[in-house]
Motif scaffolding. Structure first.
Motif, PDB file in Angstrom:
ATOM      1  N   ARG A  21      14.067 -39.041 -60.814  1.00  0.00           N
ATOM      2  CA  ARG A  21      14.108 -39.374 -59.423  1.00  0.00           C
ATOM      3  C   ARG A  21      12.625 -38.912 -58.855  1.00  0.00           C
ATOM      4  N   VAL A  31      18.154 -38.174 -66.178  1.00  0.00           N
ATOM      5  CA  VAL A  31      18.176 -38.669 -64.533  1.00  0.00           C
ATOM      6  C   VAL A  31      16.795 -38.394 -64.086  1.00  0.00           C
ATOM      7  N   LEU A  42       9.959 -38.942 -55.172  1.00  0.00           N
ATOM      8  CA  LEU A  42       9.957 -38.928 -53.683  1.00  0.00           C
ATOM      9  C   LEU A  42       8.603 -39.207 -53.133  1.00  0.00           C
ATOM     10  N   SER A  59      12.146 -35.109 -63.690  1.00  0.00           N
ATOM     11  CA  SER A  59      13.460 -35.687 -64.549  1.00  0.00           C
ATOM     12  C   SER A  59      14.138 -34.687 -65.539  1.00  0.00           C
ATOM     13  N   LEU A  73       9.157 -45.179 -61.146  1.00  0.00           N
ATOM     14  CA  LEU A  73       9.876 -44.955 -59.815  1.00  0.00           C
ATOM     15  C   LEU A  73       8.704 -44.210 -58.597  1.00  0.00           C
ATOM     16  N   GLU A  74       7.665 -43.703 -59.313  1.00  0.00           N
ATOM     17  CA  GLU A  74       6.801 -43.245 -58.138  1.00  0.00           C
ATOM     18  C   GLU A  74       6.096 -44.575 -57.631  1.00  0.00           C
ATOM     19  N   SER A  83      19.763 -42.983 -63.205  1.00  0.00           N
ATOM     20  CA  SER A  83      20.298 -42.164 -64.167  1.00  0.00           C
ATOM     21  C   SER A  83      21.309 -42.877 -65.302  1.00  0.00           C
ATOM     22  N   SER A 112       7.447 -37.014 -58.698  1.00  0.00           N
ATOM     23  CA  SER A 112       8.804 -37.223 -59.489  1.00  0.00           C
ATOM     24  C   SER A 112       9.087 -36.226 -60.287  1.00  0.00           C
ATOM     25  N   VAL A 150       8.725 -46.112 -55.266  1.00  0.00           N
ATOM     26  CA  VAL A 150       8.930 -45.499 -53.802  1.00  0.00           C
ATOM     27  C   VAL A 150       7.553 -45.487 -53.123  1.00  0.00           C
ATOM     28  N   ARG A 173      13.048 -42.289 -51.110  1.00  0.00           N
ATOM     29  CA  ARG A 173      13.490 -41.851 -52.452  1.00  0.00           C
ATOM     30  C   ARG A 173      14.047 -42.808 -53.287  1.00  0.00           C
ATOM     31  N   GLU A 174      13.841 -42.638 -54.664  1.00  0.00           N
ATOM     32  CA  GLU A 174      14.423 -43.454 -55.689  1.00  0.00           C
ATOM     33  C   GLU A 174      14.830 -42.698 -56.887  1.00  0.00           C
ATOM     34  N   LEU A 175      16.204 -43.154 -57.456  1.00  0.00           N
ATOM     35  CA  LEU A 175      16.688 -42.209 -58.495  1.00  0.00           C
ATOM     36  C   LEU A 175      17.416 -43.329 -59.499  1.00  0.00           C
TER      37      LEU A 175
END
Length: 314
Positions: A79, A77, A81, A64, A117-118, A94, A62, A121, A90-92
């Motif tokens: 994100r 932001v 992967l 940021s 987010l990791e 913001s 990830s 995903v 993918r995840e995001l």
């Protein structure tokens, strides 16, 4: 830089010996004992060669970016992967928020969101049928020792509850489906192995220090938790015990030099250290005891604003 070069060289020349000493693990007062114990717990093992087709792997990472705006708010932001040989997930997120925390603490929570987010995903990949090895950037243990407390973010104060819900779901899913999770670090700033070695050294010097083993273990644990209290206890012991040895042991713990330094200094062959089974931190055990003793009190003190809502408490 040219107009500062003279000052720069003077500054380095006055500190060069100390910097070289700090850089080299072998300059420690306990260096010979540390090296001996380190080698006792080092396992020589040539890494086997294998083909990429022998097993399936997905790598998760990830990143940021955040900026403090002119009105004091933070725009960020984040994100993540998950990437395998033939798939990507993918995840995001913001958002813009105000926080009562310092800029450092604000970035600290953003890093937790990267980890969150990791986990999400990775779950997404598993839900789509992936059942191989999952590689995460960094320590898995480090993700489990955060304390569930309220953030300073005005619109996301209870985020750490979402964090733990997701990581628990990931661990339980991987356990049920027999999916291995591996944390990979290019380097490490943790000192768990050094702390272990120091305690091994201390246990072998109990007779020399002339101190009860349990009391010695308690003092070393206190040094990791509260430096000031540890030094206060050491002063109380000065009349009765070999405090020069004790002070060397405690100062080695205070230094918090990373395990990575030990590896660079003492390793001569390919291999790995004897795996350690890490338990909860002292801070976590303290919080856990509070949760058992007074769960409502823990919620109200750890989530002072969120707990105003009775639905949140339930």
């Amino acid at each position: 830089m040219p107009e500062f070069f003279e000052l720069y060289t003077k500054e380095l020349s006055t500190k060069s010996e100390r910097i070289k000493k700090d850089y080299n693990a072998k300059s420690s007062k306990l260096s010979l004992k540390l090296e001996e114990k380190f080698k006792n717990f080092w396992i020589n093992a040539n890494l086997p060669s294998c083909s990429s087709s022998d097993f399936s792997v997905i790598a998760v990472d990830s990143s940021s970016q955040h900026i403090v705006m002119g009105n004091g708010g933070i725009f960020y932001v984040v994100r993540a992967l998950a990437l395998s040989k033939d798939r990507r997930y993918r995840e995001l997120i913001s958002d813009f928020d105000f926080t009562s925390d310092s800029t450092y603490d604000a970035a600290h929570i953003i890093h937790r969101k990267m980890e969150w987010l990791e986990h999400r995903v990775a779950l997404q990949a598993i839900q789509h049928g992936f059942d191989g090895f999952i590689l995460f950037d960094g320590s898995i243990y480090g993700r489990l020792v955060h304390i569930p407390i309220e953030t300073g973010y005005a619109n996301d104060r209870a985020f750490m509850l979402k964090y733990f819900e997701t990581v628990i779901e990931l661990l339980e899913t991987c356990k049920r489906k027999n999916i291995p999770i591996i944390g990979i670090s290019k380097e490490s700033r943790t000192a768990f192995f050094r702390e272990f070695l120091i305690k091994v050294i201390a246990s072998e010097m109990v007779d020399e220090i002339e101190m009860n083993a349990k009391e010695l273990e308690k003092l070393l644990s206190l040094a990791l938790d509260d430096k000031r209290k540890a030094m206060e206890e050491l002063k109380k012991l000065e009349e009765n015990f070999r405090c020069d040895i004790l002070r060397d042991l405690i100062n080695e713990l205070f230094a918090r030099k990373p395990d990575f330094q030990l590896i660079l200094s003492y390793v001569e062959t390919v291999g790995y250290t004897t795996p350690l089974m890490l338990g909860a931190s002292i801070r976590w055990r303290r919080s856990y005891n509070r949760i058992l003793r007074d769960p409502l009190g823990f919620i109200e003190s750890s989530f002072p604003i969120s707990s105003r809502d009775r639905n949140f408490v339930e």
